[in-house]
Design a protein around this motif. Structure first.
Motif, mmCIF file in Angstrom:
data_model
loop_
_atom_site.group_PDB
_atom_site.id
_atom_site.type_symbol
_atom_site.label_atom_id
_atom_site.label_comp_id
_atom_site.label_asym_id
_atom_site.label_seq_id
_atom_site.Cartn_x
_atom_site.Cartn_y
_atom_site.Cartn_z
ATOM 1 N N LEU A 31 0.722 -1.381 0.117
ATOM 2 C CA LEU A 31 -0.123 0.048 -0.045
ATOM 3 C C LEU A 31 0.849 1.385 -0.006
ATOM 4 O O LEU A 31 0.445 2.369 -0.069
ATOM 5 C CB LEU A 31 -0.973 -0.148 1.193
ATOM 6 C CG LEU A 31 -2.064 -0.988 1.384
ATOM 7 C CD1 LEU A 31 -2.575 -1.200 2.583
ATOM 8 C CD2 LEU A 31 -2.968 -0.728 0.109
ATOM 9 N N GLY A 32 2.008 1.149 0.170
ATOM 10 C CA GLY A 32 3.015 2.392 0.050
ATOM 11 C C GLY A 32 3.478 2.793 1.422
ATOM 12 O O GLY A 32 4.235 3.804 1.341
ATOM 13 N N PHE A 33 3.366 2.305 2.367
ATOM 14 C CA PHE A 33 3.789 2.628 3.711
ATOM 15 C C PHE A 33 5.205 2.222 3.854
ATOM 16 O O PHE A 33 5.724 1.144 3.152
ATOM 17 C CB PHE A 33 3.042 1.756 4.909
ATOM 18 C CG PHE A 33 1.511 2.401 5.198
ATOM 19 C CD1 PHE A 33 1.457 3.402 6.213
ATOM 20 C CD2 PHE A 33 0.612 1.952 4.442
ATOM 21 C CE1 PHE A 33 0.106 3.836 6.394
ATOM 22 C CE2 PHE A 33 -0.660 2.377 4.597
ATOM 23 C CZ PHE A 33 -0.889 3.401 5.530
ATOM 24 N N SER A 34 6.184 3.082 4.355
ATOM 25 C CA SER A 34 7.323 2.866 4.815
ATOM 26 C C SER A 34 7.688 2.168 5.884
ATOM 27 O O SER A 34 7.129 2.466 7.154
ATOM 28 C CB SER A 34 8.336 4.174 4.780
ATOM 29 O OG SER A 34 8.122 4.785 3.268
ATOM 30 N N PHE A 35 8.390 1.106 6.014
ATOM 31 C CA PHE A 35 9.005 0.176 7.319
ATOM 32 C C PHE A 35 9.775 1.218 7.989
ATOM 33 O O PHE A 35 10.621 1.601 7.578
ATOM 34 C CB PHE A 35 9.498 -1.112 6.936
ATOM 35 C CG PHE A 35 9.880 -1.914 8.086
ATOM 36 C CD1 PHE A 35 9.061 -2.093 9.023
ATOM 37 C CD2 PHE A 35 11.373 -1.992 8.132
ATOM 38 C CE1 PHE A 35 9.431 -3.153 10.087
ATOM 39 C CE2 PHE A 35 11.614 -2.480 9.411
ATOM 40 C CZ PHE A 35 10.900 -3.285 10.321
ATOM 41 N N GLU A 36 9.408 1.218 9.556
ATOM 42 C CA GLU A 36 10.335 2.282 10.160
ATOM 43 C C GLU A 36 10.891 1.372 11.400
ATOM 44 O O GLU A 36 11.917 1.772 11.945
ATOM 45 C CB GLU A 36 9.588 3.285 10.752
ATOM 46 C CG GLU A 36 8.851 4.256 9.900
ATOM 47 C CD GLU A 36 8.004 5.306 10.431
ATOM 48 O OE1 GLU A 36 8.305 6.421 10.033
ATOM 49 O OE2 GLU A 36 7.558 5.178 11.322
ATOM 50 N N GLY A 37 10.673 0.042 11.391
ATOM 51 C CA GLY A 37 11.424 -0.569 12.643
ATOM 52 C C GLY A 37 10.346 -1.233 13.518
ATOM 53 O O GLY A 37 9.291 -1.403 13.252
ATOM 54 N N VAL A 38 10.880 -2.401 14.358
ATOM 55 C CA VAL A 38 10.043 -2.976 15.464
ATOM 56 C C VAL A 38 10.250 -2.749 16.957
ATOM 57 O O VAL A 38 11.369 -2.329 16.994
ATOM 58 C CB VAL A 38 10.521 -4.646 15.143
ATOM 59 C CG1 VAL A 38 9.739 -5.408 16.222
ATOM 60 C CG2 VAL A 38 10.189 -5.080 13.739
ATOM 61 N N PHE A 39 9.133 -2.369 17.555
ATOM 62 C CA PHE A 39 9.352 -2.101 18.920
ATOM 63 C C PHE A 39 9.073 -3.462 19.628
ATOM 64 O O PHE A 39 8.105 -4.052 19.721
ATOM 65 C CB PHE A 39 8.114 -1.215 19.224
ATOM 66 C CG PHE A 39 8.045 0.101 19.055
ATOM 67 C CD1 PHE A 39 9.085 0.658 18.219
ATOM 68 C CD2 PHE A 39 7.555 0.996 20.009
ATOM 69 C CE1 PHE A 39 9.369 1.926 17.830
ATOM 70 C CE2 PHE A 39 7.682 2.375 19.433
ATOM 71 C CZ PHE A 39 8.486 3.003 18.492
ATOM 72 N N ARG A 40 10.229 -3.954 20.293
ATOM 73 C CA ARG A 40 10.258 -5.038 20.786
ATOM 74 C C ARG A 40 9.599 -5.299 22.112
ATOM 75 O O ARG A 40 9.660 -4.209 22.885
ATOM 76 C CB ARG A 40 11.698 -5.625 20.981
ATOM 77 C CG ARG A 40 12.836 -5.815 19.532
ATOM 78 C CD ARG A 40 13.976 -6.068 19.732
ATOM 79 N NE ARG A 40 14.846 -5.139 20.613
ATOM 80 C CZ ARG A 40 15.906 -5.174 21.205
ATOM 81 N NH1 ARG A 40 16.332 -6.403 21.121
ATOM 82 N NH2 ARG A 40 16.348 -4.099 21.877
ATOM 83 N N GLN A 41 8.917 -6.518 22.385
ATOM 84 C CA GLN A 41 7.984 -6.507 23.622
ATOM 85 C C GLN A 41 7.257 -5.363 23.986
ATOM 86 O O GLN A 41 7.058 -4.864 24.917
ATOM 87 C CB GLN A 41 9.092 -6.865 24.784
ATOM 88 C CG GLN A 41 9.653 -8.307 24.460
ATOM 89 C CD GLN A 41 10.530 -8.509 25.771
ATOM 90 O OE1 GLN A 41 11.298 -9.680 25.780
ATOM 91 N NE2 GLN A 41 10.342 -7.915 26.838
ATOM 92 N N HIS A 42 6.502 -4.751 22.640
ATOM 93 C CA HIS A 42 5.755 -3.514 22.944
ATOM 94 C C HIS A 42 4.281 -3.636 23.685
ATOM 95 O O HIS A 42 3.737 -3.036 24.408
ATOM 96 C CB HIS A 42 5.400 -3.157 21.480
ATOM 97 C CG HIS A 42 4.685 -1.951 21.242
ATOM 98 N ND1 HIS A 42 3.633 -1.585 20.540
ATOM 99 C CD2 HIS A 42 4.854 -0.750 21.915
ATOM 100 C CE1 HIS A 42 3.352 -0.538 20.239
ATOM 101 N NE2 HIS A 42 3.975 0.043 21.495
ATOM 102 N N MET A 43 3.825 -4.918 23.353
ATOM 103 C CA MET A 43 2.304 -5.346 24.231
ATOM 104 C C MET A 43 2.593 -6.563 24.539
ATOM 105 O O MET A 43 3.098 -7.567 24.143
ATOM 106 C CB MET A 43 1.329 -5.063 23.330
ATOM 107 C CG MET A 43 1.171 -3.566 22.615
ATOM 108 S SD MET A 43 -0.191 -3.478 21.345
ATOM 109 C CE MET A 43 -0.131 -1.794 20.863
ATOM 110 N N VAL A 44 1.432 -7.138 25.408
ATOM 111 C CA VAL A 44 0.953 -8.400 25.555
ATOM 112 C C VAL A 44 -0.439 -8.323 25.178
ATOM 113 O O VAL A 44 -1.330 -7.744 25.704
ATOM 114 C CB VAL A 44 0.962 -8.580 27.223
ATOM 115 C CG1 VAL A 44 0.540 -10.117 27.546
ATOM 116 C CG2 VAL A 44 2.535 -8.422 27.799
ATOM 117 N N VAL A 45 -0.769 -9.411 24.231
ATOM 118 C CA VAL A 45 -1.882 -9.336 23.602
ATOM 119 C C VAL A 45 -2.373 -10.818 23.678
ATOM 120 O O VAL A 45 -1.574 -11.705 23.205
ATOM 121 C CB VAL A 45 -1.946 -9.162 21.922
ATOM 122 C CG1 VAL A 45 -3.186 -9.153 21.414
ATOM 123 C CG2 VAL A 45 -1.383 -7.656 21.967
#
Length: 223
Positions: free
Chosen positions: A162-176
């Motif tokens: 869709l044209g979004f640029s990847f910016e990175g990964v937030f590690r251990q960001h949430m518990v889902v």
């Protein structure tokens, strides 16, 4: 846009009640009008069995719980939910939202994407995202975000297509749902939107979306 923001006054929050496209229209979520169709599309026998895997809620085998979920979201303005209506049939086929809305900084996210099976791998799903992106930048937002579980290959592929640029990964960001979630972040900036938006329009045009399928891919239309 100019790099100077000395006169920046922020932007208004989303308020659209209807957004019209070629294949679909988006209507502000109204559980009384849309609830039956949404339950069928998202929870019925023909629903995508993987739909709820990476969402923080669902599935909803009981209609009363599903209705409570819809009513809760309809009562709030962030997330600001839209129902997807197929223009040809009038059927309710999905839901998505603008969320994490920060008008003071011009930041907004597309999220809570749940499309019924008839929308998947069709122009309708792409057009739904296009309509929300177009509305966001028309309101003056500077940054449109897309976030997903880093394990969600389908969502990551969609973001890049869709044209979004990847910016990175937030590690251990949430518990889902009792599991760790590393979150992949993507964005489109207002300076990038003219090119990306033109690609969407070219891809959705009559001469590209023919009875036998697409002529050029979205990536090709954006090149």
């Amino acid at each position: 846009m100019s790099t100077s923001l000395a006169d920046w006054q922020g932007v208004p929050p989303p308020s659209a009640q209807r957004l019209e496209g070629r294949f679909i229209r988006l209507e502000k979520l109204d559980p009384a009008r849309h609830g039956e169709g949404l339950f069928k599309a998202l929870q019925g026998p023909d629903a995508d069995p993987k739909l709820w895997d990476y969402l923080p809620y669902g599935p909803f085998p009981e209609r009363s719980v599903f209705d409570a979920w819809l009513n809760n979201h309809a009562a709030h303005s962030d997330p600001y939910f839209f129902t997807v209506i197929d223009r040809a049939s009038g059927e309710v086929q999905g839901i998505l939202s603008l969320m994490s809305i920060v008008p003071a900084h011009g930041r907004v996210e597309i999220g809570h994407v749940a499309f019924g099976a008839p929308m998947q791998r069709s122009p309708k799903s792409t057009e739904a995202v296009y309509l929300l992106a177009k509305e966001s930048f028309a309101l003056g937002y500077r940054r449109l975000e897309w976030k997903c579980n880093n394990a969600n290959a389908r969502s990551k592929y969609a973001a890049e297509r869709l044209g979004f640029s990847f910016e990175g990964v937030f590690r251990q960001h949430m518990v889902v749902k009792g599991q760790n979630r590393d979150t992949a972040w993507y964005s489109i900036l207002d300076s990038e939107w003219p090119t990306i938006g033109a690609g969407f329009e070219k891809w959705l045009a009559d001469d590209n979306q023919t009875d036998s399928g697409q002529v050029k891919t979205l990536v090709e239309c954006r090149a």
